[in-house]
Scaffold this motif. Structure first.
Motif, PDB file in Angstrom:
ATOM      1  N   SER A  17      11.478 -26.940-101.432  1.00 23.67           N
ATOM      2  CA  SER A  17      10.132 -27.507-101.250  1.00 23.67           C
ATOM      3  C   SER A  17      10.141 -28.493-100.081  1.00 23.67           C
ATOM      4  O   SER A  17       9.200 -28.537 -99.283  1.00 23.67           O
ATOM      5  CB  SER A  17       9.661 -28.218-102.519  1.00 23.67           C
ATOM      6  OG  SER A  17       9.421 -27.292-103.543  1.00 23.67           O
ATOM      7  N   SER A  18      11.204 -29.259 -99.979  1.00 25.65           N
ATOM      8  CA  SER A  18      11.336 -30.203 -98.865  1.00 25.65           C
ATOM      9  C   SER A  18      11.466 -29.472 -97.535  1.00 25.65           C
ATOM     10  O   SER A  18      10.841 -29.852 -96.540  1.00 25.65           O
ATOM     11  CB  SER A  18      12.546 -31.123 -99.077  1.00 25.65           C
ATOM     12  OG  SER A  18      12.361 -31.912-100.228  1.00 25.65           O
ATOM     13  N   LEU A  19      12.266 -28.412 -97.509  1.00 25.36           N
ATOM     14  CA  LEU A  19      12.379 -27.605 -96.281  1.00 25.36           C
ATOM     15  C   LEU A  19      11.027 -26.988 -95.916  1.00 25.36           C
ATOM     16  O   LEU A  19      10.679 -26.931 -94.728  1.00 25.36           O
ATOM     17  CB  LEU A  19      13.437 -26.519 -96.440  1.00 25.36           C
ATOM     18  CG  LEU A  19      14.887 -26.987 -96.447  1.00 25.36           C
ATOM     19  CD1 LEU A  19      15.820 -25.826 -96.776  1.00 25.36           C
ATOM     20  CD2 LEU A  19      15.272 -27.633 -95.122  1.00 25.36           C
ATOM     21  N   ASP A  20      10.280 -26.554 -96.904  1.00 25.40           N
ATOM     22  CA  ASP A  20       8.941 -26.006 -96.647  1.00 25.40           C
ATOM     23  C   ASP A  20       8.032 -27.061 -96.001  1.00 25.40           C
ATOM     24  O   ASP A  20       7.261 -26.755 -95.083  1.00 25.40           O
ATOM     25  CB  ASP A  20       8.300 -25.490 -97.937  1.00 25.40           C
ATOM     26  CG  ASP A  20       8.982 -24.251 -98.497  1.00 25.40           C
ATOM     27  OD1 ASP A  20       9.729 -23.570 -97.754  1.00 25.40           O
ATOM     28  OD2 ASP A  20       8.768 -23.963 -99.701  1.00 25.40           O
ATOM     29  N   ARG A  21       8.108 -28.309 -96.463  1.00 26.08           N
ATOM     30  CA  ARG A  21       7.300 -29.388 -95.875  1.00 26.08           C
ATOM     31  C   ARG A  21       7.714 -29.654 -94.427  1.00 26.08           C
ATOM     32  O   ARG A  21       6.863 -29.840 -93.556  1.00 26.08           O
ATOM     33  CB  ARG A  21       7.409 -30.670 -96.704  1.00 26.08           C
ATOM     34  CG  ARG A  21       6.582 -30.638 -97.968  1.00 26.08           C
ATOM     35  CD  ARG A  21       6.422 -32.002 -98.612  1.00 26.08           C
ATOM     36  NE  ARG A  21       7.653 -32.732 -98.827  1.00 26.08           N
ATOM     37  CZ  ARG A  21       8.464 -32.572 -99.875  1.00 26.08           C
ATOM     38  NH1 ARG A  21       8.162 -31.698-100.821  1.00 26.08           N
ATOM     39  NH2 ARG A  21       9.568 -33.291 -99.987  1.00 26.08           N
ATOM     40  N   VAL A  22       9.022 -29.663 -94.170  1.00 21.68           N
ATOM     41  CA  VAL A  22       9.498 -29.865 -92.799  1.00 21.68           C
ATOM     42  C   VAL A  22       9.012 -28.720 -91.916  1.00 21.68           C
ATOM     43  O   VAL A  22       8.518 -28.938 -90.808  1.00 21.68           O
ATOM     44  CB  VAL A  22      11.043 -29.987 -92.756  1.00 21.68           C
ATOM     45  CG1 VAL A  22      11.561 -29.956 -91.317  1.00 21.68           C
ATOM     46  CG2 VAL A  22      11.498 -31.245 -93.476  1.00 21.68           C
ATOM     47  N   GLU A  23       9.129 -27.498 -92.406  1.00 19.56           N
ATOM     48  CA  GLU A  23       8.671 -26.324 -91.659  1.00 19.56           C
ATOM     49  C   GLU A  23       7.187 -26.435 -91.331  1.00 19.56           C
ATOM     50  O   GLU A  23       6.770 -26.189 -90.203  1.00 19.56           O
ATOM     51  CB  GLU A  23       8.957 -25.051 -92.464  1.00 19.56           C
ATOM     52  CG  GLU A  23       8.498 -23.762 -91.808  1.00 19.56           C
ATOM     53  CD  GLU A  23       9.313 -23.343 -90.600  1.00 19.56           C
ATOM     54  OE1 GLU A  23       8.878 -22.404 -89.905  1.00 19.56           O
ATOM     55  OE2 GLU A  23      10.376 -23.938 -90.314  1.00 19.56           O
ATOM     56  N   SER A  24       6.389 -26.822 -92.309  1.00 22.67           N
ATOM     57  CA  SER A  24       4.938 -26.970 -92.099  1.00 22.67           C
ATOM     58  C   SER A  24       4.639 -28.065 -91.088  1.00 22.67           C
ATOM     59  O   SER A  24       3.768 -27.908 -90.228  1.00 22.67           O
ATOM     60  CB  SER A  24       4.236 -27.290 -93.418  1.00 22.67           C
ATOM     61  OG  SER A  24       4.303 -26.191 -94.270  1.00 22.67           O
TER      62      SER A  24
END
Length: 135
Positions: A17-24
């Motif tokens: 979920s954290s990687l998804d936020r960074v990606e976004s």
């Protein structure tokens, strides 16, 4: 280190979920530069780099964070980390994949009692201009 399947599942879900936020964040139009907060390197770039550069070569296999790899599932993070590595000498000059992999795989004997260091991924980091198809 998770002691149960449930704890592992929760930790891995939180991580991705954290990687998804960074990606976004890196994909957003408000991010007007090659660095995490735009046109200048900040502490955020430095702190995030040390985690992301280790992710594919170490964390995926040793820590069982194998739901995805930066180079295949996170194109914006991948572009960001390659930019730092290839275009900012301080990052490349202070990154030793041999040391990173050797340290983690040989020192964490509880997780890797044999001390075997994996060969891949090869190459450790892709050239900046190379495109990667998602898995």
């Amino acid at each position: 280190m998770a002691q149960t399947q449930e704890a592992y599942k929760k930790a891995v879900s939180t991580l991705f979920s954290s990687l998804d936020r960074v990606e976004s964040h890196l994909a957003s139009t408000s991010n007007s530069g090659p660095y995490y907060y735009g046109g200048s390197i900040t502490e955020a770039d430095i702190r995030l780099y040390v985690t992301i550069i280790r992710f594919d070569p170490v964390y995926v296999s040793l820590f069982k964070t194998n739901k995805g790899m930066i180079r295949f599932q996170y194109p914006n993070i991948h572009r960001w980390v390659r930019n730092l590595y290839w275009n900012v000498p301080a990052f490349k000059d202070t990154t030793s994949f041999e040391h990173i992999k050797g340290h983690y795989f040989m020192s964490l004997t509880m997780l890797n009692p044999s001390g075997i260091v994996p060969e891949g991924p090869v190459p450790d980091i892709l050239p900046l201009e190379e495109r990667v198809n998602g898995a």
